[in-house]
Design an enzyme around this catalytic site. Sequence first.
Site: not given
Ligand code: PGA
Length: 254
Positions: A100, A9, A98, A11, A170, A176, A216
Amino acid sequence: MRKKIIAGNWKMNKTFDEGMALVTEIAGMVKDEYSGSAQVVIIPPFVHINAVSRMVADSRNIFSGAQNCSNHDSGAYTGEVSAGMIKSCGAEYVIIGHSERRQYFNETNDWLARKVDAVLKNNLTAIYCCGETLEERESNTHFDVLKKQVSEGLFHLTAEQFANVVIAYEPVWAIGTGKTASTAQAQEVHAFIRGLVCEHYNNQVADNLTIQYGGSVKAENAVELFSAPDIDGALVGGAALQSRSFVDIVKAMK
Ligand code: PGA
């Protein structure tokens, strides 16, 4: 045997030229270095999907996807993108819910259930995200939160429709942040989710469900995470922005 899926992803990252360069590198490395059976899904911003789909069209194991879609088919919804448009650009997958989107765009489980419907109606696969915040984990309410997210977003589907759903667990506290859930923590939640699906549908539906871990994921922790029986791949953010780190995660899935 359920599918193993490693999805990247992006983003809101990568200009068009940067994105094309990244896909060229990933496609070349996957072709040369990966003989395993996992599917690789590249999930760029909407405006790059058509080009990415064309670039991976000849590959045996690389697909493209979108990060979100509208719950409407078409009409006066300025700035929105429909699942039908995504399908027409050659994509196969759409991420729904997601954290976010839940956090910054106030997307609720009910709202997401309608997006899942739009995805399935257009013969795409939904990657439905769920995950608890740190506060919810620390107060030991994470299983309730996950159950609500999964049941309210997905359990209106028939067993047949559910075959086109992937779930991504997640934990919000791991996205992140560089903090990964331990393999034991992730496995515990994945087994819990598979149990919910088994209870609501049946054993076969649960057994066929791909459950990805996200938060992560890096090459260094992927091998151990993927050794767990209920972890069927990863949804990768940060490490998907570079070809080497992303393909090394793909290679961790035998
Ligand atoms: P990350 O993001 O690997 O940077 O932690 C994962 C995600 O948001 O799908």
